[in-house]
Motif scaffolding. Structure first.
Motif, PDB file in Angstrom:
ATOM      1  N   PHE A 160       0.818  -1.214   0.075  1.00 56.57           N
ATOM      2  CA  PHE A 160      -0.051  -0.037  -0.027  1.00 56.57           C
ATOM      3  C   PHE A 160       0.809   1.254  -0.070  1.00 56.57           C
ATOM      4  N   THR A 161       2.147   1.368   0.510  1.00 62.53           N
ATOM      5  CA  THR A 161       2.857   2.362   0.481  1.00 62.53           C
ATOM      6  C   THR A 161       3.678   2.593  -0.653  1.00 62.53           C
ATOM      7  N   ARG A 162       3.947   1.434  -1.359  1.00 61.37           N
ATOM      8  CA  ARG A 162       4.586   1.291  -2.774  1.00 61.37           C
ATOM      9  C   ARG A 162       5.900   2.021  -2.584  1.00 61.37           C
ATOM     10  N   SER A 163       6.704   1.897  -1.493  1.00 58.70           N
ATOM     11  CA  SER A 163       7.886   2.276  -1.314  1.00 58.70           C
ATOM     12  C   SER A 163       8.771   1.542  -0.539  1.00 58.70           C
ATOM     13  N   SER A 164       9.802   1.106  -0.924  1.00 59.92           N
ATOM     14  CA  SER A 164      10.653   0.093   0.083  1.00 59.92           C
ATOM     15  C   SER A 164      11.303   1.047   1.129  1.00 59.92           C
ATOM     16  N   ALA A 165      11.650   2.185   0.677  1.00 64.78           N
ATOM     17  CA  ALA A 165      12.163   3.024   1.915  1.00 64.78           C
ATOM     18  C   ALA A 165      11.357   3.432   2.797  1.00 64.78           C
ATOM     19  N   ALA A 166      10.121   3.564   2.453  1.00 59.25           N
ATOM     20  CA  ALA A 166       9.205   3.968   3.633  1.00 59.25           C
ATOM     21  C   ALA A 166       8.919   2.845   4.552  1.00 59.25           C
ATOM     22  N   ASN A 167       9.172   1.532   4.078  1.00 60.70           N
ATOM     23  CA  ASN A 167       8.820   0.210   4.741  1.00 60.70           C
ATOM     24  C   ASN A 167      10.014   0.042   5.638  1.00 60.70           C
ATOM     25  N   ILE A 168      11.101   0.778   5.553  1.00 60.24           N
ATOM     26  CA  ILE A 168      12.181   0.431   6.435  1.00 60.24           C
ATOM     27  C   ILE A 168      12.072   0.216   7.898  1.00 60.24           C
ATOM     28  N   PRO A 169      11.238   1.190   8.535  1.00 56.84           N
ATOM     29  CA  PRO A 169      10.635   0.947   9.941  1.00 56.84           C
ATOM     30  C   PRO A 169      10.341  -0.233  10.139  1.00 56.84           C
ATOM     31  N   VAL A 170       9.126  -0.560   9.186  1.00 56.53           N
ATOM     32  CA  VAL A 170       8.426  -1.932   9.677  1.00 56.53           C
ATOM     33  C   VAL A 170       9.436  -3.054   9.534  1.00 56.53           C
ATOM     34  N   ASN A 171      10.536  -3.117   8.500  1.00 54.48           N
ATOM     35  CA  ASN A 171      11.293  -4.237   8.533  1.00 54.48           C
ATOM     36  C   ASN A 171      12.483  -4.257   9.638  1.00 54.48           C
ATOM     37  N   LEU A 172      12.708  -3.154   9.968  1.00 54.70           N
ATOM     38  CA  LEU A 172      13.569  -3.110  11.244  1.00 54.70           C
ATOM     39  C   LEU A 172      12.993  -3.460  12.647  1.00 54.70           C
ATOM     40  N   GLU A 173      11.596  -3.258  12.765  1.00 56.96           N
ATOM     41  CA  GLU A 173      10.947  -3.651  13.890  1.00 56.96           C
ATOM     42  C   GLU A 173      10.757  -5.223  13.789  1.00 56.96           C
ATOM     43  N   LEU A 174      10.390  -5.575  12.321  1.00 57.86           N
ATOM     44  CA  LEU A 174      10.318  -7.142  12.294  1.00 57.86           C
ATOM     45  C   LEU A 174      11.679  -7.851  12.616  1.00 57.86           C
ATOM     46  N   ALA A 175      12.582  -7.401  12.186  1.00 56.01           N
ATOM     47  CA  ALA A 175      13.903  -8.113  12.158  1.00 56.01           C
ATOM     48  C   ALA A 175      14.336  -8.114  14.004  1.00 56.01           C
ATOM     49  N   ARG A 176      13.954  -6.818  14.600  1.00 60.08           N
ATOM     50  CA  ARG A 176      14.041  -6.993  16.019  1.00 60.08           C
ATOM     51  C   ARG A 176      13.526  -8.018  16.897  1.00 60.08           C
ATOM     52  N   LYS A 177      12.112  -8.265  16.442  1.00 60.29           N
ATOM     53  CA  LYS A 177      11.158  -8.964  17.041  1.00 60.29           C
ATOM     54  C   LYS A 177      11.725 -10.359  16.708  1.00 60.29           C
ATOM     55  N   CYS A 178      12.498 -10.737  15.770  1.00 64.04           N
ATOM     56  CA  CYS A 178      13.049 -11.950  15.236  1.00 64.04           C
ATOM     57  C   CYS A 178      14.244 -12.266  15.913  1.00 64.04           C
ATOM     58  N   GLY A 179      14.857 -11.360  16.666  1.00 64.70           N
ATOM     59  CA  GLY A 179      16.227 -11.440  17.468  1.00 64.70           C
ATOM     60  C   GLY A 179      17.319 -11.216  16.558  1.00 64.70           C
ATOM     61  N   VAL A 180      17.173 -10.650  15.550  1.00 69.83           N
ATOM     62  CA  VAL A 180      18.506 -10.005  14.836  1.00 69.83           C
ATOM     63  C   VAL A 180      19.140  -8.911  15.275  1.00 69.83           C
ATOM     64  N   ASP A 181      20.230  -9.035  15.611  1.00 67.47           N
ATOM     65  CA  ASP A 181      21.204  -7.901  16.168  1.00 67.47           C
ATOM     66  C   ASP A 181      21.075  -6.507  15.696  1.00 67.47           C
ATOM     67  N   GLU A 182      21.008  -5.492  16.300  1.00 64.57           N
ATOM     68  CA  GLU A 182      20.765  -4.134  15.839  1.00 64.57           C
ATOM     69  C   GLU A 182      21.926  -3.809  14.787  1.00 64.57           C
ATOM     70  N   SER A 183      22.850  -4.257  15.209  1.00 66.10           N
ATOM     71  CA  SER A 183      24.280  -3.707  14.243  1.00 66.10           C
ATOM     72  C   SER A 183      24.220  -4.446  12.875  1.00 66.10           C
ATOM     73  N   THR A 184      23.291  -5.346  12.680  1.00 73.40           N
ATOM     74  CA  THR A 184      23.149  -5.966  11.225  1.00 73.40           C
ATOM     75  C   THR A 184      21.819  -5.184  10.671  1.00 73.40           C
ATOM     76  N   THR A 185      20.763  -5.289  11.385  1.00 68.21           N
ATOM     77  CA  THR A 185      19.390  -4.500  10.705  1.00 68.21           C
ATOM     78  C   THR A 185      19.819  -3.079  10.428  1.00 68.21           C
ATOM     79  N   ASN A 186      20.680  -2.398  11.357  1.00 71.18           N
ATOM     80  CA  ASN A 186      20.753  -0.809  11.133  1.00 71.18           C
ATOM     81  C   ASN A 186      21.715  -0.669   9.692  1.00 71.18           C
ATOM     82  N   VAL A 187      22.373  -1.718   9.241  1.00 67.93           N
ATOM     83  CA  VAL A 187      23.279  -1.422   8.165  1.00 67.93           C
ATOM     84  C   VAL A 187      22.485  -2.093   6.896  1.00 67.93           C
ATOM     85  N   VAL A 188      21.939  -3.277   7.092  1.00 68.95           N
ATOM     86  CA  VAL A 188      21.580  -4.123   5.783  1.00 68.95           C
ATOM     87  C   VAL A 188      20.206  -3.896   5.337  1.00 68.95           C
TER      88      VAL A 188
END
Length: 399
Positions: free
Chosen positions: A257-285
């Motif tokens: 619905f947003t039609r923007s990968s950049a706009a969806n970055i916060p959603v992906n960061l939160e999902l990765a955090r909930k799945c236990g991915v280290d922030e040093s990885t998510t904040n870069v990748v």
């Protein structure tokens, strides 16, 4: 009335333009040709700005590319991104073989006859395009040459000062704003194109658009549920589908619905955090993935290029298709952050076959007609795959 139209989203305005274009073509076929100028001006504007957009975006992206040694599993994730895009492009090639699509294009006689005789000629043209003068490449819309020079200059600018890199970023942003202005006029141009095309080809045009859209969406679904499943299954050494469906549900739906990968970055960061991915990885990748991991864009570029090739009657052998997959994947990495950005990279892949920019821009315009669903689905695939591969690499390393 104009004020009300301005408040509508671009997608809504494009839908209205398509409906009005079809109605005018069916009810007043005699006056339809008079609207051809609207479509021609729109295509001309795209042709003018697209080479500069590719040039500025690629230079800026490469010059400002940074990695972090603190990011865990960085290399495996990059490998997954690369393999995913290549397999996505190849999936589009296979889909085209089983369900070939053609387009209704306005072709001059000389355009219809330009079919490369062999892979040797294609490679020769590719090499000659690479070494083309950069100014000539921009002026003639030689997208292969533009891409090559942008990549070389981007690498050279990696060693420049921060001020220079900021200038490159600002330049890319300025060109982006210009293309946004052009795309804002898309409903007017699409109205003209749809009116003329439907008046000339009738219902066959609708069948062509439906077939092309079905081919695109079907291939993207295949990538999401089969190609990604294979890659993630290997990484996890187990059943990939619970994670795939989780990412599609929590990331893919919002990206649709947003039609923007950049706009969806916060959603992906939160999902990765909930799945236990280290922030040093998510904040870069994760932010990096939203820029360079474009498997949906690779599908779009490959499919539209092959549809153009089919329309022009060109024969494409397996080796040429493999080269196309690589070109489409590299082009996808340079897709603009704006909605429909991947469509503007179609001429790069078309340049591999010597297809004139006038023809390629007609294909871009057709892509914008079907972008109402195509771009949303593409973005959903791009964004959900970004976080999917990050989580999969992290989970796989812990097993």
């Amino acid at each position: 009335m104009l004020s009300a139209l301005k408040r509508l989203s671009l997608v809504t305005r494009i839908v209205i333009a398509i409906i009005l274009g079809v109605l005018v073509a069916l009810l007043f076929p005699n006056i339809a040709p008079y609207f051809s100028l609207l479509g021609e001006v729109f295509i001309k504007a795209l042709k003018s700005v697209a080479p500069i957009l590719v040039f500025a975006l690629v230079i800026s992206s490469i010059a400002n590319f940074h990695t972090s040694q603190s990011a865990k599993n960085f290399k495996p994730i990059m490998v997954m991104y690369t393999v995913g895009m290549l397999l996505s492009a190849f999936s589009a090639v296979i889909a085209d073989k089983f369900f070939p699509a053609t387009l209704h294009l306005q072709l001059a006689p000389e355009h219809a006859a330009q079919a490369p005789a062999s892979i040797g000629i294609i490679l020769k043209n590719l090499v000659l395009s690479f070494v083309s003068n950069p100014v000539v490449a921009l002026g003639e819309a030689n997208f292969i040459g533009v891409l090559a020079w942008a990549a070389v200059l981007g690498v050279a600018f990696r060693h420049s000062s921060d001020t220079t890199k900021t200038f490159l970023n600002d330049t890319a942003a300025a060109i982006n704003r210009i293309i946004q202005m052009v795309i804002a006029c898309a409903p007017i141009g699409i109205f003209g194109l749809v009116t003329v095309t439907f008046a000339e080809a009738g219902v066959d045009t609708l069948k062509s658009y439906t077939h092309l859209l079905g081919l695109l969406l079907g291939t993207m679904v295949f990538v999401a549920l089969v190609v990604n499943a294979v890659i993630v299954g290997i990484a996890l050494k187990g059943n990939p589908y619970p994670l795939i469906f989780k990412c599609l549900k929590e990331s893919g739906i919002t990206a649709f619905f947003t039609r923007s990968s950049a706009a969806n970055i916060p959603v992906n960061l939160e999902l990765a955090r909930k799945c236990g991915v280290d922030e040093s990885t998510t904040n870069v990748v994760v932010p990096l993935g939203s820029t360079i991991n474009m498997c949906g864009a690779a599908v779009t570029i490959t499919t539209l290029t092959l549809a153009t090739v089919n329309t022009l009657g060109m024969h494409v052998d397996l080796s040429t298709m493999l080269i196309l997959c690589v070109v489409a994947s590299v082009s996808a990495c340079g897709a603009s952050g704006i909605a429909g950005g991947s469509l503007l990279l179609v001429p790069v892949a078309c340049g591999l076959f010597g297809i004139p920019s006038e023809v390629a821009m007609q294909v871009v315009a057709i892509g914008m007609v079907i972008s109402v669903l195509q771009d949303s689905t593409e973005t959903a695939l791009n964004s959900s795959t970004d976080v999917l591969f990050v989580i999969a690499a992290d989970m796989g390393s812990k097993r």
